[in-house]
Design a protein around this motif. Structure first.
Motif, PDB file in Angstrom:
ATOM      1  N   HIS A 277       0.996  -1.220  -0.134  1.00 18.61           N
ATOM      2  CA  HIS A 277      -0.095  -0.071  -0.040  1.00 18.61           C
ATOM      3  C   HIS A 277       0.748   1.308   0.071  1.00 18.61           C
ATOM      4  O   HIS A 277       0.780   2.181  -0.738  1.00 18.61           O
ATOM      5  CB  HIS A 277      -0.986   0.063   1.162  1.00 18.61           C
ATOM      6  CG  HIS A 277      -1.957   0.985   1.261  1.00 18.61           C
ATOM      7  ND1 HIS A 277      -2.584   1.562   2.194  1.00 18.61           N
ATOM      8  CD2 HIS A 277      -2.669   1.675   0.156  1.00 18.61           C
ATOM      9  CE1 HIS A 277      -3.436   2.334   1.828  1.00 18.61           C
ATOM     10  NE2 HIS A 277      -3.383   2.628   0.718  1.00 18.61           N
ATOM     11  N   ASP A 294      -7.424   2.321  -5.975  1.00 17.87           N
ATOM     12  CA  ASP A 294      -7.682   2.477  -4.312  1.00 17.87           C
ATOM     13  C   ASP A 294      -7.488   0.953  -3.902  1.00 17.87           C
ATOM     14  O   ASP A 294      -8.633   0.289  -3.653  1.00 17.87           O
ATOM     15  CB  ASP A 294      -8.863   3.064  -4.117  1.00 17.87           C
ATOM     16  CG  ASP A 294      -9.038   3.278  -2.565  1.00 17.87           C
ATOM     17  OD1 ASP A 294      -8.324   2.757  -1.735  1.00 17.87           O
ATOM     18  OD2 ASP A 294      -9.792   4.204  -2.225  1.00 17.87           O
ATOM     19  N   ALA A 296      -6.787  -0.217  -0.971  1.00 19.84           N
ATOM     20  CA  ALA A 296      -7.529  -0.593   0.226  1.00 19.84           C
ATOM     21  C   ALA A 296      -8.994  -0.804   0.145  1.00 19.84           C
ATOM     22  O   ALA A 296      -9.451  -1.641   0.867  1.00 19.84           O
ATOM     23  CB  ALA A 296      -7.039   0.600   1.134  1.00 19.84           C
ATOM     24  N   ALA A 297      -9.727   0.254  -0.567  1.00 19.14           N
ATOM     25  CA  ALA A 297     -11.254  -0.038  -0.608  1.00 19.14           C
ATOM     26  C   ALA A 297     -11.430  -1.307  -1.605  1.00 19.14           C
ATOM     27  O   ALA A 297     -12.171  -1.836  -0.970  1.00 19.14           O
ATOM     28  CB  ALA A 297     -11.623   1.210  -1.469  1.00 19.14           C
ATOM     29  N   ASP A 298     -10.684  -1.851  -2.397  1.00 20.89           N
ATOM     30  CA  ASP A 298     -10.878  -2.816  -3.115  1.00 20.89           C
ATOM     31  C   ASP A 298     -10.453  -4.078  -2.328  1.00 20.89           C
ATOM     32  O   ASP A 298     -11.595  -5.314  -2.409  1.00 20.89           O
ATOM     33  CB  ASP A 298      -9.864  -2.975  -4.243  1.00 20.89           C
ATOM     34  CG  ASP A 298     -10.295  -4.078  -5.457  1.00 20.89           C
ATOM     35  OD1 ASP A 298     -11.507  -4.334  -5.381  1.00 20.89           O
ATOM     36  OD2 ASP A 298      -9.463  -4.514  -6.314  1.00 20.89           O
ATOM     37  N   VAL A 300     -11.064  -4.144   1.021  1.00 22.22           N
ATOM     38  CA  VAL A 300     -12.279  -4.384   2.119  1.00 22.22           C
ATOM     39  C   VAL A 300     -13.458  -4.676   0.959  1.00 22.22           C
ATOM     40  O   VAL A 300     -14.395  -5.702   1.570  1.00 22.22           O
ATOM     41  CB  VAL A 300     -12.579  -3.031   2.605  1.00 22.22           C
ATOM     42  CG1 VAL A 300     -13.873  -3.029   3.412  1.00 22.22           C
ATOM     43  CG2 VAL A 300     -11.401  -2.841   3.552  1.00 22.22           C
ATOM     44  N   ALA A 301     -13.597  -4.235  -0.155  1.00 20.21           N
ATOM     45  CA  ALA A 301     -14.788  -4.708  -0.741  1.00 20.21           C
ATOM     46  C   ALA A 301     -14.721  -6.128  -1.380  1.00 20.21           C
ATOM     47  O   ALA A 301     -15.681  -6.760  -1.247  1.00 20.21           O
ATOM     48  CB  ALA A 301     -14.696  -3.910  -2.264  1.00 20.21           C
ATOM     49  N   GLU A 304     -15.769  -8.184   1.850  1.00 22.35           N
ATOM     50  CA  GLU A 304     -17.349  -8.058   1.870  1.00 22.35           C
ATOM     51  C   GLU A 304     -17.979  -8.997   1.166  1.00 22.35           C
ATOM     52  O   GLU A 304     -19.177  -9.240   1.250  1.00 22.35           O
ATOM     53  CB  GLU A 304     -17.888  -6.507   1.980  1.00 22.35           C
ATOM     54  CG  GLU A 304     -17.240  -5.525   2.479  1.00 22.35           C
ATOM     55  CD  GLU A 304     -17.560  -5.857   4.312  1.00 22.35           C
ATOM     56  OE1 GLU A 304     -18.467  -6.633   4.536  1.00 22.35           O
ATOM     57  OE2 GLU A 304     -16.596  -5.341   5.162  1.00 22.35           O
ATOM     58  N   TRP A 317      -5.621  -3.778   6.251  1.00 20.72           N
ATOM     59  CA  TRP A 317      -6.528  -3.073   5.083  1.00 20.72           C
ATOM     60  C   TRP A 317      -7.761  -2.457   5.614  1.00 20.72           C
ATOM     61  O   TRP A 317      -8.138  -1.409   5.096  1.00 20.72           O
ATOM     62  CB  TRP A 317      -7.193  -4.266   3.969  1.00 20.72           C
ATOM     63  CG  TRP A 317      -5.851  -4.718   3.077  1.00 20.72           C
ATOM     64  CD1 TRP A 317      -5.544  -5.920   3.079  1.00 20.72           C
ATOM     65  CD2 TRP A 317      -4.815  -3.893   2.476  1.00 20.72           C
ATOM     66  NE1 TRP A 317      -4.356  -5.957   2.174  1.00 20.72           N
ATOM     67  CE2 TRP A 317      -4.011  -4.822   1.670  1.00 20.72           C
ATOM     68  CE3 TRP A 317      -4.959  -2.501   1.990  1.00 20.72           C
ATOM     69  CZ2 TRP A 317      -3.155  -4.499   0.828  1.00 20.72           C
ATOM     70  CZ3 TRP A 317      -3.924  -2.039   1.003  1.00 20.72           C
ATOM     71  CH2 TRP A 317      -3.119  -3.090   0.481  1.00 20.72           C
ATOM     72  N   ARG A 318      -8.157  -3.018   6.684  1.00 23.54           N
ATOM     73  CA  ARG A 318      -9.470  -2.315   7.482  1.00 23.54           C
ATOM     74  C   ARG A 318      -9.067  -0.959   8.010  1.00 23.54           C
ATOM     75  O   ARG A 318      -9.651  -0.057   7.964  1.00 23.54           O
ATOM     76  CB  ARG A 318     -10.107  -3.429   8.334  1.00 23.54           C
ATOM     77  CG  ARG A 318     -10.903  -4.420   7.717  1.00 23.54           C
ATOM     78  CD  ARG A 318     -11.926  -5.184   8.634  1.00 23.54           C
ATOM     79  NE  ARG A 318     -12.539  -6.132   7.939  1.00 23.54           N
ATOM     80  CZ  ARG A 318     -13.481  -6.108   7.208  1.00 23.54           C
ATOM     81  NH1 ARG A 318     -14.115  -4.871   6.995  1.00 23.54           N
ATOM     82  NH2 ARG A 318     -14.256  -7.087   6.731  1.00 23.54           N
ATOM     83  N   ALA A 321      -8.421   1.458   5.219  1.00 28.13           N
ATOM     84  CA  ALA A 321      -9.783   2.076   4.503  1.00 28.13           C
ATOM     85  C   ALA A 321     -10.598   2.709   5.818  1.00 28.13           C
ATOM     86  O   ALA A 321     -11.601   3.272   5.087  1.00 28.13           O
ATOM     87  CB  ALA A 321     -10.183   0.738   4.088  1.00 28.13           C
ATOM     88  N   SER A 323     -12.330   1.204   8.037  1.00 29.68           N
ATOM     89  CA  SER A 323     -13.654   0.338   8.056  1.00 29.68           C
ATOM     90  C   SER A 323     -13.266  -0.441   9.563  1.00 29.68           C
ATOM     91  O   SER A 323     -12.119  -0.594   9.945  1.00 29.68           O
ATOM     92  CB  SER A 323     -13.897  -0.168   6.748  1.00 29.68           C
ATOM     93  OG  SER A 323     -12.682  -1.211   6.797  1.00 29.68           O
TER      94      SER A 323
END
Length: 323
Positions: A277, A294, A296-298, A300-301, A304, A317-318, A321, A323
């Motif tokens: 990162h 992104d 980090a967002a990917d 976490v996505a 999920e 990663w959380r 991001a 989260s």
């Protein structure tokens, strides 16, 4: 590799060094990582080398050895044999390994986990214009390379051909063998994953001397593939991706670097995720399309969406991001 057991004098020395390092508040020892990748002709090999530099930059006293492999399935098998510490693989192979399905039927490797995502890959099935092949069905009886042996491309391609009773004369081999066979008119084409919405270096090379055509999936083939193979999605390729190509539907999968919980501890997994990162500039130099990615967002996505990460990597990663 991490968690290699030392014996005799080396074990005793290792313990003394570790105790000394802990007392000083430093790392126990330098880390040597082995990274399983793919064929050197693939753009994914190029980005893997950049990742090795990112990890070495972010983790003090760490050396990453990048090795050529047969890609996804081969990398997971190497992880199972403790031959590598991390390796690239697609979503469907990760799921199959954890669940003991597909290529891993009856031989699950349940502690296989993701460290980080980095790309969506598309399956390109390319044939020579001279062959006259315009659909998957027309591969029946033709000599065709389904992908690098042990790769996700080989697995998905052979599964789809089998599903629709398309009896292509499959000629297995490395990417270089496929290119040579196509140039010599011994093969009508080949199958290979490439970076999303772009033409892989191998196909670019082929097109300098051979007129090529891309083959898409029919609606029926897409439906069957998505229902039968977990983790496989589809995307629409724009017209003109290569000269004369039409808009078409092709398989699309996320690509990750994986490890096993039995191979890597939580801190090292956290540090690898952090290093990737914090050094995305090195990755973007190799793959400019990652400049605005992104990660980090990917990450976490995909968590999920059901992808299982190493606890150390998930924690990083959380945090990253928010989260």
């Amino acid at each position: 590799m991490f968690q290699r057991k030392l014996t005799g004098y080396r074990a005793a020395l290792g313990i003394l060094v570790a105790v000394g390092a802990i007392a000083l508040g430093g790392a126990a020892s330098a880390k040597d990582l082995t990274m399983g990748t793919t064929s050197p002709t693939s753009s994914h090999f190029t980005i893997s080398v950049a990742m090795s530099k990112a990890i070495e930059t972010g983790m003090e006293d760490t050396n990453v050895s990048v090795i050529e492999t047969g890609a996804s399935v081969d990398n997971v098998l190497r992880l199972a044999r403790d031959e590598i510490d991390l390796g690239l693989a697609t979503t469907d192979i990760l799921i199959s390994a954890r669940n003991g399905t597909g290529k891993f039927e009856g031989n699950a490797i349940p502690d296989t986990v993701a460290l980080y995502p980095y790309s969506a890959s598309i399956l390109l099935i390319a044939v020579t214009e001279e062959s006259g092949v315009t659909t998957l069905e027309e591969l029946d009886g033709r000599k065709f390379n389904p992908g690098i042996r042990g790769s996700a491309a080989e697995t998905l391609t052979t599964n789809v051909l089998s599903m629709f009773d398309i009896n292509a004369d499959l000629v297995h081999g490395a990417v270089g063998d496929a290119v040579e066979g196509i140039k010599n008119r011994q093969l009508v084409g080949y199958s290979k994953y490439g970076a999303a919405d772009s033409v892989d270096a191998t196909l670019q090379e082929l097109m300098t001397s051979t007129a090529m055509r891309l083959i898409g999936f029919s609606e029926e083939q897409e439906k069957a593939a998505t229902e039968d193979m977990e983790g496989v999605g589809f995307t629409t390729l724009p017209a003109g991706l290569i000269p004369g190509s039409e808009e078409m539907r092709v398989p699309k999968l996320n690509v990750f670097f994986l490890t096993r919980i039995g191979v890597m501890d939580e801190q090292n997994a956290y540090d690898i995720a952090r290093s990737i990162h914090q050094n995305m500039n090195l990755l973007a130099e190799a793959w400019p399309q990652l400049a605005d990615y992104d990660i980090a967002a990917d990450a976490v996505a995909t968590m999920e969406a059901g992808v299982t990460y190493h606890p150390g990597a998930e924690r990083y990663w959380r945090e990253a991001a928010g989260s």
